[in-house]
Design an enzyme around this catalytic site. Structure first.
Site, PDB file in Angstrom:
ATOM      1  N   ASP A  12       3.678  20.593   7.396  1.00 39.49           N
ATOM      2  CA  ASP A  12       4.622  21.722   7.237  1.00 39.49           C
ATOM      3  C   ASP A  12       5.840  21.333   6.404  1.00 39.49           C
ATOM      4  OD1 ASP A  12       2.874  22.318   9.198  1.00 39.49           O
ATOM      5  OD2 ASP A  12       4.324  23.088  10.637  1.00 39.49           O
ATOM      6  N   ASP A  57       5.475   0.781  12.212  1.00 35.80           N
ATOM      7  CA  ASP A  57       4.266   0.083  11.774  1.00 35.80           C
ATOM      8  C   ASP A  57       4.209  -1.378  12.223  1.00 35.80           C
ATOM      9  OD1 ASP A  57       3.152   2.286  10.599  1.00 35.80           O
ATOM     10  OD2 ASP A  57       3.628   1.731   8.538  1.00 35.80           O
ATOM     11  N   CYS A  99      -5.276   7.995  10.060  1.00 36.35           N
ATOM     12  CA  CYS A  99      -5.163   7.491  11.442  1.00 36.35           C
ATOM     13  C   CYS A  99      -4.831   8.623  12.410  1.00 36.35           C
ATOM     14  CB  CYS A  99      -4.040   6.452  11.546  1.00 36.35           C
ATOM     15  SG  CYS A  99      -4.385   4.893  10.759  1.00 36.35           S
ATOM     16  N   LYS A 102       0.835  -1.211   0.000  1.00 35.52           N
ATOM     17  CA  LYS A 102       0.000   0.000   0.000  1.00 35.52           C
ATOM     18  C   LYS A 102       0.864   1.253   0.000  1.00 35.52           C
ATOM     19  CE  LYS A 102      -1.500   1.768   3.973  1.00 35.52           C
ATOM     20  NZ  LYS A 102      -1.860   3.078   4.524  1.00 35.52           N
ATOM     21  N   ASN A 103       1.925   1.255   0.824  1.00 33.61           N
ATOM     22  CA  ASN A 103       2.738   2.466   0.977  1.00 33.61           C
ATOM     23  C   ASN A 103       3.660   2.729  -0.214  1.00 33.61           C
ATOM     24  OD1 ASN A 103       1.534   3.077   3.388  1.00 33.61           O
ATOM     25  ND2 ASN A 103       3.136   2.178   4.653  1.00 33.61           N
ATOM     26  N   PRO A 123       3.004  16.486  10.757  1.00 30.80           N
ATOM     27  CA  PRO A 123       2.853  17.823  10.193  1.00 30.80           C
ATOM     28  C   PRO A 123       3.022  17.854   8.685  1.00 30.80           C
ATOM     29  CG  PRO A 123       4.955  17.613  11.347  1.00 30.80           C
ATOM     30  CD  PRO A 123       4.187  16.354  11.608  1.00 30.80           C
TER      31      PRO A 123
END
Length: 422
Positions: free
Chosen positions: A125, A308, A117, A22-23, A123
């Site tokens: 940013d 994870d 999640c 997925k990632n 962030p």
């Protein structure tokens, strides 16, 4: 809403096929926005986040066709608009990944601040700062990021104060159509980033330093890339989770379609705990341990122990002899599964970002609630060894990142039912 009903202490044996990552799939799907050519992506996992990203691309105007459940053909040759709206973005943090490609190719975009999640500060940013380094003007108005670069993006040095996987991916995609050379310093080194680099390179982008913390990208002098077809790498977190299915139940299982190098931190820890492993080129077989020893883990960026996998190893620690210690260094608020494991009988104490687990403990079936993606898999693991019946609620978290996990464990002999909440 669905929940899983799990009968514990059922003997398991057999083989599991690991799905695509997925990632890796999410940034690669986002990167297709850089291409004016049709692209075929194979080995996509059928999980909620992938479907959400496909829907987002379709909403932007990309033409999509599922050739089979795991292969998507798509073309972003002509988009209707460059606005990623809140209703499509709110459920998935990875939707921020469309920012870089949209800005690089179309010179302006509007992207809603993302959801996903609730596991502490992630962030955006870092993403915004990276775009500004490449010459973008950024404003945040009414929950939307408004980014524009009327003259296009220009290569520059981007220094990440903190390692960010999605930040690195966004910077990579933006830099691929920026004029000149971009250096990404303190880049993340995950295998998923290496695959994104390979995908961008297939479209003519020159990238040096793949697999290192400094990437050098020479942008393509064109308004779009010619990206080639790609097959998504196996999901290393699903592979680690399935190894933990074998470990927590002390069963003999074979995990197929994996890249063992990608999960060395996980396999090293399993060997330390006491599990014999047979590691082949694209499979790992785990055998029952004579004695499962307590362990210590500190989560780190890749190639360190993955955050994870922290929740799954906390579940495993309940079955190991002695006191195990897990330190979470990457996210705050990522021990929400601890209180749910305690409902099953786990002996866990928490102090800020350190969890202490005393084992071995006999767990007893109960009703528990998933709080995020990886926590949900930890509860499934614990339920597999708990005495009696457990019900894991809010499994929409599980469906965000695991493809048919209950079907895969049932094929090993488990008794797991997916039922509807009344």
């Amino acid at each position: 809403m669905d929940f899983l009903e799990i009968v514990g202490q059922v003997p398991l044996k057999g083989e599991v096929e690991i799905s695509g990552a997925k990632n890796s799939a999410l940034p690669i799907l986002a990167a297709t926005l850089l291409s004016h050519q049709e692209v075929k992506i194979k080995s996509l996992p059928q999980v909620v986040d992938i479907k959400a990203m496909a829907l987002l691309l379709q909403n932007l105007g990309a033409e999509l066709e599922w050739l089979n459940p795991h292969t998507l053909q798509l073309s972003a040759k002509s988009l209707h608009h460059t606005e990623a709206t809140y209703d499509l973005v709110r459920k998935m943090r990875a939707s921020i990944l469309v920012l870089g490609p949209l800005l690089a190719r179309f010179k302006e975009c509007l992207v809603s601040l993302p959801g996903g999640c609730a596991i502490g500060a992630r962030p955006v940013d870092l993403h915004l700062k990276a775009m500004q380094q490449l010459g973008a003007e950024i404003k945040i108005e009414q929950g939307y990021i408004h980014a524009k670069a009327p003259k296009g993006l220009k290569g520059n040095d981007i220094l990440f104060d903190k390692i960010s996987v999605t930040g690195t991916e966004n910077a990579l995609m933006a830099a691929s159509l920026a004029k000149g050379i971009t250096r990404i310093i303190n880049a993340a080194k995950e295998p998923e980033i290496a695959q994104l680099c390979a995908f961008l390179q297939s479209g003519g982008v020159e990238i040096e330093g793949v697999d290192s913390s400094e990437l050098k990208i020479r942008g393509v002098e064109s308004d779009a890339l010619n990206l080639k077809d790609i097959q998504i790498i196996p999901d290393r977190i699903e592979a680690g989770t399935c190894l933990c299915v074998g470990a927590i139940t002390n069963s003999q299982l074979k995990i197929n379609h994996i890249i063992p190098n990608h999960i060395q931190a996980i396999t090293d820890k399993l060997i330390e705990i006491g599990f014999p492993l047979d590691i082949q080129e694209n499979s790992i077989e785990i055998y029952p341990a004579k004695k499962r020893q307590a362990f210590e883990i500190t989560t780190k960026e890749y190639p360190g122990f993955p955050t994870d996998m922290q929740a799954q190893f906390m579940a495993l620690a309940t079955q190991c002899l002695g006191t195990s210690i897990i330190e979470e260094t990457l996210f705050e608020n990522r021990f929400m599964h601890a209180s749910e494991l305690q409902r099953l009988g786990a002996n866990i104490s928490l102090k800020t970002n350190v969890a202490t687990i005393s084992g071995s403990t006999e767990l007893t079936g109960s009703d528990v609630m998933a709080t995020d993606l990886r926590a949900s898999s930890a509860l499934v693991l614990a339920a597999l060894v708990a005495k009696g019946v457990s019900r894991v609620h809010r499994i929409y978290h599980l469906d965000r990142g695991y493809e048919r996990l209950e079907d895969k464990v049932n094929a090993l002999g488990a008794k797991v039912l997916r039922l509807k909440e009344k």
